[in-house]
Design an enzyme around this catalytic site. Sequence first.
Site, PDB file in Angstrom:
ATOM      1  N   ASP A  12      26.349 -30.851  53.092  1.00  0.00           N
ATOM      2  CA  ASP A  12      25.089 -30.936  52.348  1.00  0.00           C
ATOM      3  C   ASP A  12      24.103 -29.819  52.692  1.00  0.00           C
ATOM      4  O   ASP A  12      22.890 -30.012  52.636  1.00  0.00           O
ATOM      5  CB  ASP A  12      24.412 -32.308  52.566  1.00  0.00           C
ATOM      6  N   LYS A  15      25.466 -25.918  49.439  1.00  0.00           N
ATOM      7  CA  LYS A  15      26.548 -25.035  48.972  1.00  0.00           C
ATOM      8  C   LYS A  15      26.565 -24.916  47.445  1.00  0.00           C
ATOM      9  O   LYS A  15      26.730 -23.822  46.903  1.00  0.00           O
ATOM     10  CB  LYS A  15      27.913 -25.568  49.467  1.00  0.00           C
ATOM     11  N   GLY A  39      29.619 -33.710  47.293  1.00  0.00           N
ATOM     12  CA  GLY A  39      28.628 -33.846  46.226  1.00  0.00           C
ATOM     13  C   GLY A  39      27.802 -32.573  46.255  1.00  0.00           C
ATOM     14  O   GLY A  39      27.017 -32.376  47.174  1.00  0.00           O
ATOM     15  N   HIS A  40      28.033 -31.691  45.303  1.00  0.00           N
ATOM     16  CA  HIS A  40      27.352 -30.395  45.282  1.00  0.00           C
ATOM     17  C   HIS A  40      26.334 -30.399  44.143  1.00  0.00           C
ATOM     18  O   HIS A  40      26.698 -30.491  42.973  1.00  0.00           O
ATOM     19  CB  HIS A  40      28.381 -29.261  45.124  1.00  0.00           C
ATOM     20  N   GLN A 221      32.167 -30.124  52.433  1.00  0.00           N
ATOM     21  CA  GLN A 221      31.807 -30.655  53.751  1.00  0.00           C
ATOM     22  C   GLN A 221      31.227 -29.527  54.621  1.00  0.00           C
ATOM     23  O   GLN A 221      30.695 -28.578  54.068  1.00  0.00           O
ATOM     24  CB  GLN A 221      33.009 -31.324  54.446  1.00  0.00           C
TER      25      GLN A 221
HETATM   26  P1  GDP Z   1      26.024 -29.365  49.191  1.00  0.00           P
HETATM   27  O1  GDP Z   1      26.898 -30.563  49.364  1.00  0.00           O
HETATM   28  O2  GDP Z   1      26.146 -28.408  50.344  1.00  0.00           O
HETATM   29  O3  GDP Z   1      26.219 -28.674  47.874  1.00  0.00           O
HETATM   30  O4  GDP Z   1      24.530 -29.901  49.233  1.00  0.00           O
HETATM   31  P2  GDP Z   1      23.943 -31.195  48.453  1.00  0.00           P
HETATM   32  O5  GDP Z   1      23.837 -30.881  47.020  1.00  0.00           O
HETATM   33  O6  GDP Z   1      24.704 -32.414  48.841  1.00  0.00           O
HETATM   34  O7  GDP Z   1      22.544 -31.339  49.171  1.00  0.00           O
HETATM   35  C1  GDP Z   1      21.625 -30.298  49.191  1.00  0.00           C
HETATM   36  C2  GDP Z   1      20.325 -30.796  48.544  1.00  0.00           C
HETATM   37  O8  GDP Z   1      19.295 -29.898  48.847  1.00  0.00           O
HETATM   38  C3  GDP Z   1      20.398 -30.860  47.030  1.00  0.00           C
HETATM   39  O9  GDP Z   1      19.606 -31.929  46.590  1.00  0.00           O
HETATM   40  C4  GDP Z   1      19.804 -29.525  46.588  1.00  0.00           C
HETATM   41  O10 GDP Z   1      19.200 -29.602  45.300  1.00  0.00           O
HETATM   42  C5  GDP Z   1      18.757 -29.331  47.644  1.00  0.00           C
HETATM   43  N1  GDP Z   1      18.467 -27.923  47.993  1.00  0.00           N
HETATM   44  C6  GDP Z   1      19.323 -26.869  48.105  1.00  0.00           C
HETATM   45  N2  GDP Z   1      18.665 -25.788  48.541  1.00  0.00           N
HETATM   46  C7  GDP Z   1      17.375 -26.140  48.694  1.00  0.00           C
HETATM   47  C8  GDP Z   1      16.205 -25.457  49.150  1.00  0.00           C
HETATM   48  O11 GDP Z   1      16.215 -24.286  49.524  1.00  0.00           O
HETATM   49  N3  GDP Z   1      15.034 -26.181  49.181  1.00  0.00           N
HETATM   50  C9  GDP Z   1      14.983 -27.489  48.815  1.00  0.00           C
HETATM   51  N4  GDP Z   1      13.815 -28.117  48.885  1.00  0.00           N
HETATM   52  N5  GDP Z   1      16.067 -28.159  48.406  1.00  0.00           N
HETATM   53  C10 GDP Z   1      17.241 -27.500  48.356  1.00  0.00           C
HETATM   54  P1  IMO Z   2      29.583 -31.964  50.836  1.00  0.00           P
HETATM   55  O1  IMO Z   2      30.683 -31.088  50.275  1.00  0.00           O
HETATM   56  C1  IMO Z   2      28.265 -34.697  53.938  1.00  0.00           C
HETATM   57  C2  IMO Z   2      31.289 -37.302  55.741  1.00  0.00           C
HETATM   58  C3  IMO Z   2      31.186 -38.781  55.459  1.00  0.00           C
HETATM   59  C4  IMO Z   2      31.797 -39.347  56.729  1.00  0.00           C
HETATM   60  C5  IMO Z   2      32.904 -38.350  57.042  1.00  0.00           C
HETATM   61  C6  IMO Z   2      34.285 -38.759  56.527  1.00  0.00           C
HETATM   62  O2  IMO Z   2      28.727 -32.581  49.799  1.00  0.00           O
HETATM   63  O3  IMO Z   2      28.828 -31.247  51.895  1.00  0.00           O
HETATM   64  P2  IMO Z   2      35.422 -38.961  54.141  1.00  0.00           P
HETATM   65  O4  IMO Z   2      34.935 -39.551  52.857  1.00  0.00           O
HETATM   66  O5  IMO Z   2      35.748 -37.519  54.069  1.00  0.00           O
HETATM   67  O6  IMO Z   2      36.525 -39.777  54.744  1.00  0.00           O
HETATM   68  O7  IMO Z   2      34.183 -39.117  55.157  1.00  0.00           O
HETATM   69  O8  IMO Z   2      32.529 -37.134  56.422  1.00  0.00           O
HETATM   70  N1  IMO Z   2      31.336 -36.444  54.539  1.00  0.00           N
HETATM   71  C7  IMO Z   2      30.319 -35.689  54.116  1.00  0.00           C
HETATM   72  N2  IMO Z   2      29.057 -35.576  54.582  1.00  0.00           N
HETATM   73  N3  IMO Z   2      28.666 -33.936  52.911  1.00  0.00           N
HETATM   74  C8  IMO Z   2      29.928 -34.027  52.436  1.00  0.00           C
HETATM   75  O9  IMO Z   2      30.400 -33.190  51.489  1.00  0.00           O
HETATM   76  C9  IMO Z   2      30.814 -34.962  53.014  1.00  0.00           C
HETATM   77  N4  IMO Z   2      32.093 -35.325  52.790  1.00  0.00           N
HETATM   78  C10 IMO Z   2      32.411 -36.223  53.739  1.00  0.00           C
HETATM   79  O10 IMO Z   2      29.847 -39.179  55.287  1.00  0.00           O
HETATM   80  O11 IMO Z   2      30.863 -39.298  57.776  1.00  0.00           O
HETATM   81 MG    MG Z   3      26.726 -32.645  49.371  1.00  0.00          MG
END
Ligand code: GDP
Ligand code: IMO
Ligand code: MG
Length: 420
Positions: A12, A15, A39-40, A221
Amino acid sequence: MVDVLIGLQWGDEGKGKIVDFMAAKYDIIARFQGGPNAGHTLYVDGKKVVLHTIPSGIFQAHCDNLIGNGVVIDPVVLQKEITTVTAMLPNMKDRLFVSHRAHLILPTHRALDAASEAAKGKEKIGSTLKGIGPAYMDKTGRNGLRVGDVLRGDFDERYATIKAKHQQMLQQYDHQVDWQSWEEDFLNAIAHLRTLNIVNAEYWLDNALSKGKRVLAEGAQGSMLDVDFGTYPFVTSSNTIAAGVCSGLGIAPSKVGDVYGITKAYCTRVGGGPFPTELEDEMGEALRKAGAEFGATTGRPRRCGWIDLVALRYAVMLSGVNKLIMTKTDVLDGFNPINAATAYQVDGVTTEQMPYDLCGTDIQPVWQSFPGWDKPISTCTQKSDLPAVFNEYCRFIEQYLGAKFAYISNGTGREQLLEM
Ligand code: GDP
Ligand code: IMO
Ligand code: MG
């Protein structure tokens, strides 16, 4: 060459947003590991989209997107995602390619994930319950079904065989899951999967590279969730570090170019497991609120803490990261001071190395404090706007990690990014 972009923390890091931006400069974006546990999040014309399986280059109209052999695919999730994205981009399916060799997540994999987690009780991993662990177990156990199998005449028998095996395994658990009710959707999604561009991805990529196409591999991840190098056993079931690109796409190490590593300006983790810099107080709550830290896949509140330079340097070393990206810098607007862990005290002994096992060990971070930004980062539109104290914080991190920042992200939008 294939450039790589990976998360350096526990996932998270942002990415999705960064790949969506960087894809403008690439011809192909390829996912190499993980599955719908990811979840991107990206914002397209102000609309929030969360991608789980489709690579985050799909919204750049010139970009092809590949789901590589190292990914585990839930056909139901993929079908839903394709429906959502097709409503925004009618011909997106033409630019989506799926490796023959990617493994399938079955309804019984999801049931096994849920049953196994329930049996662990308080020791549970906090899995996203998407069937990731059981699907990768069948892959390495040599029982799995692959995307290419859906094109074979004997798919139904193969599916019946593995389903029967899983049913036996499920009987060992008290926790019962009504996976039968998921089967109709699954079989419909298998029919849909047959309509996609299923390719011999390693040849497809090799051909693209020989024509000079630019490829970016998109990690899911984060490095601390890597099955070998993360906080085992609180990890996911794939290699999330850059090494995963070679086996997850069929790319030779000599073809890997730049390795981009993403970190938030602080740190989060969702699910169970060790998190040395976690703040279980009002400060952690304030970070969660300011950063809207709730899981993009499960909606769970994310655990929050200060940036952990020990873990980051470990991740940079493992993947040979040469370009850093820091996201969510705007979230720290108004925080003062800002802390960073520069070492751990492990059972009273100071170290800058990641211990082999963080579970059941007393780990206290050694903090370095930095003054808060003297003006909000959220309003900066170019490098020269950045506050001096922020630049000092960045220089310190660069020196500690041995790599330079390429981008600083200061908001959720595609353009809220400063090139360094
Ligand atoms: P990912 O799994 O690495 O793609 O990240 P996620 O989408 O799960 O979580 C990142 C969250 O931070 C999302 O809600 C993005 O919209 C938000 N985000 C990404 N970059 C920034 C930033 O520079 N500032 C803020 N405030 N939010 C950001
Ligand atoms: P992105 O790509 C954050 C965490 C789960 C759990 C552990 C194992 O959005 O960054 P799994 O479902 O793989 O068996 O879970 O890994 N986890 C993540 N945490 N971002 C993710 O993906 C994750 N994918 C798995 O919360 O602790
Ligand atoms: Mg994510």
